[in-house]
Design an enzyme around this catalytic site. Structure first.
Site, PDB file in Angstrom:
ATOM      1  N   ASN A  35       0.874  -1.176   0.000  1.00 40.95           N
ATOM      2  CA  ASN A  35       0.000   0.000   0.000  1.00 40.95           C
ATOM      3  C   ASN A  35       0.911   1.225   0.000  1.00 40.95           C
ATOM      4  OD1 ASN A  35      -1.780   2.070   0.540  1.00 40.95           O
ATOM      5  ND2 ASN A  35      -2.269   1.410   2.628  1.00 40.95           N
ATOM      6  N   TRP A  36       1.024   1.848  -1.180  1.00 40.77           N
ATOM      7  CA  TRP A  36       1.957   2.975  -1.302  1.00 40.77           C
ATOM      8  C   TRP A  36       1.437   4.242  -0.609  1.00 40.77           C
ATOM      9  CZ3 TRP A  36       3.469   2.570  -7.240  1.00 40.77           C
ATOM     10  CH2 TRP A  36       4.425   1.565  -7.380  1.00 40.77           C
ATOM     11  N   LYS A  37       0.163   4.256  -0.238  1.00 44.18           N
ATOM     12  CA  LYS A  37      -0.461   5.458   0.351  1.00 44.18           C
ATOM     13  C   LYS A  37      -0.201   6.662  -0.563  1.00 44.18           C
ATOM     14  CE  LYS A  37      -0.133   3.321   4.829  1.00 44.18           C
ATOM     15  NZ  LYS A  37      -0.032   3.439   6.268  1.00 44.18           N
ATOM     16  N   HIS A  95      -9.623   1.647   4.786  1.00 42.70           N
ATOM     17  CA  HIS A  95      -8.348   1.734   5.515  1.00 42.70           C
ATOM     18  C   HIS A  95      -8.536   2.648   6.721  1.00 42.70           C
ATOM     19  CE1 HIS A  95      -4.216   2.722   6.502  1.00 42.70           C
ATOM     20  NE2 HIS A  95      -3.867   1.622   5.867  1.00 42.70           N
ATOM     21  N   GLU A 143      -6.831   4.937   7.896  1.00 40.95           N
ATOM     22  CA  GLU A 143      -6.557   6.366   7.646  1.00 40.95           C
ATOM     23  C   GLU A 143      -7.757   7.031   6.977  1.00 40.95           C
ATOM     24  OE1 GLU A 143      -2.876   5.685   5.591  1.00 40.95           O
ATOM     25  OE2 GLU A 143      -1.943   5.128   7.497  1.00 40.95           O
ATOM     26  N   GLU A 177      -5.672  -4.725  10.600  1.00 35.91           N
ATOM     27  CA  GLU A 177      -4.611  -3.761  10.851  1.00 35.91           C
ATOM     28  C   GLU A 177      -4.882  -3.022  12.158  1.00 35.91           C
ATOM     29  OE1 GLU A 177      -2.550  -2.626   6.923  1.00 35.91           O
ATOM     30  OE2 GLU A 177      -4.221  -1.276   7.175  1.00 35.91           O
ATOM     31  N   GLY A 236       2.395   2.286  10.869  1.00 34.91           N
ATOM     32  CA  GLY A 236       3.386   3.337  10.693  1.00 34.91           C
ATOM     33  C   GLY A 236       4.089   3.740  11.977  1.00 34.91           C
ATOM     34  N   SER A 286       3.217  -2.110  10.423  1.00 33.49           N
ATOM     35  CA  SER A 286       4.666  -2.212  10.641  1.00 33.49           C
ATOM     36  C   SER A 286       5.238  -3.588  10.289  1.00 33.49           C
ATOM     37  CB  SER A 286       5.023  -1.811  12.077  1.00 33.49           C
ATOM     38  OG  SER A 286       4.675  -0.453  12.313  1.00 33.49           O
ATOM     39  N   GLY A 342       2.703  -1.135   4.297  1.00 29.54           N
ATOM     40  CA  GLY A 342       2.767   0.283   3.951  1.00 29.54           C
ATOM     41  C   GLY A 342       4.202   0.712   3.697  1.00 29.54           C
ATOM     42  N   GLY A 343       4.830   1.288   4.716  1.00 26.79           N
ATOM     43  CA  GLY A 343       6.179   1.854   4.589  1.00 26.79           C
ATOM     44  C   GLY A 343       7.180   0.939   3.912  1.00 26.79           C
TER      45      GLY A 343
HETATM   46  P1  PGA Z   1       2.695   0.328   7.697  1.00 30.55           P
HETATM   47  O1  PGA Z   1       1.257   0.565   7.061  1.00 30.55           O
HETATM   48  O2  PGA Z   1       3.212  -0.992   7.123  1.00 30.55           O
HETATM   49  O3  PGA Z   1       3.513   1.490   7.251  1.00 30.55           O
HETATM   50  O4  PGA Z   1       2.527   0.249   9.175  1.00 30.55           O
HETATM   51  C1  PGA Z   1       0.361  -0.508   6.853  1.00 30.55           C
HETATM   52  C2  PGA Z   1      -0.940   0.008   6.273  1.00 30.55           C
HETATM   53  O5  PGA Z   1      -1.394   1.075   6.709  1.00 30.55           O
HETATM   54  O6  PGA Z   1      -1.555  -0.612   5.405  1.00 30.55           O
END
Ligand code: PGA
Length: 247
Positions: free
Chosen positions: A9-11, A94, A96, A166, A172, A209, A230-231
């Protein structure tokens, strides 16, 4: 259907030239990988990402969509708009988006249904906040989010749906749920699906994470079918090590 899946997930990251380079770098690193590999790109990268992924085993997803078919919804993108350019997956709900853009269990359910109706495969996110975890409400929250997100779906729909657990406090932050805790939560989500649909044959990912250092421990548990990353999905080499956690 249960299978191994690793989704990036590149966000709100990656310009088109960066997306093209990333896919070029990732392609040889995952060409023989066992898990299905998905990259969820920002809308403005989708077309470039799709072209770069042609003739590869990398699947492409979006990160959001609107539930309406079309109309006066300035700035929004419909499921059909994604489907006609060959997008296959879409992340729905998600945390966010729930936190910053007022998405609710109701809008998540509308989006899931619209995605499926238009031939997209939703990756539906559920997860508890730190306060909910500390109040001992994790299971209650995630099973209720799951039930509401999947309301009205058929068994066939379930085959085309992925759930991502999640925990919000792990996204993050560098704090990962222990593999035991993540596995237990995912078992409860699976039980909820079994109660509602009479089958628990559904792919459920862990996100929050995920790193190359903890991938093997997380993904060799009984109930975690893969990751939403994500990251650590922003670097092709790092992401490929997560995808190939068992090599
Ligand atoms: P993260 O994000 O791996 O940076 O914690 C995961 C996500 O929000 O899908």
């Amino acid at each position: 259907m249960r299978r191994k899946v690793m989704a990036g997930n590149w966000k709100m990251n990656m310009l088109p030239n960066e997306a093209i380079k990333f896919i070029g770098d990732l392609t040889p690193l995952v060409k023989d990988s066992k898990p299905e590999v998905i990259i969820c790109a920002p809308f403005t990268d989708l077309f470039y990402t799709l072209l770069s992924c042609q003739d590869t085993n990398i699947h492409v997803g979006a990160q959001n969509m609107h539930w309406k078919e079309s109309g006066a919804y300035t700035g929004e993108i419909s499921a059909e708009m994604l489907k006609v350019i060959n997008v296959e997956y879409v992340i729905i709900g998600h945390s966010e988006r729930r936190q910053y853009f007022n998405e609710t269990d109701e809008t998540v359910n509308l989006k899931v249904k619209s995605a499926l109706k238009n031939g997209l495969k939703p990756i539906v996110c559920v997860g508890e906040t730190l306060e909910q975890k500390e109040a001992g409400k994790t299971i209650e929250v995630i099973t209720s989010q799951t039930a509401k997100a999947l309301e009205g779906l058929t068994i066939e729909d379930l085959n085309n749906t992925i759930i991502a657990y999640e925990p919000i406090w792990a996204i993050g932050t560098g704090k990962t749920a222990t593999s035991e805790d993540a596995n237990e939560s995912i078992k409860e989500i699976r039980k909820e699906v079994l109660n509602k649909f009479g089958t628990d044959d559904i792919t459920i990912l862990y996100g929050g994470s995920v790193k190359k250092e903890n991938a093997k421990e997380l993904f060799t548990t009984s109930d975690i079918d893969g990751g939403l990353v994500g990251g650590a999905s922003l670097d092709a080499d790092t992401f490929s090590k997560i995808v190939n956690y068992d090599l």
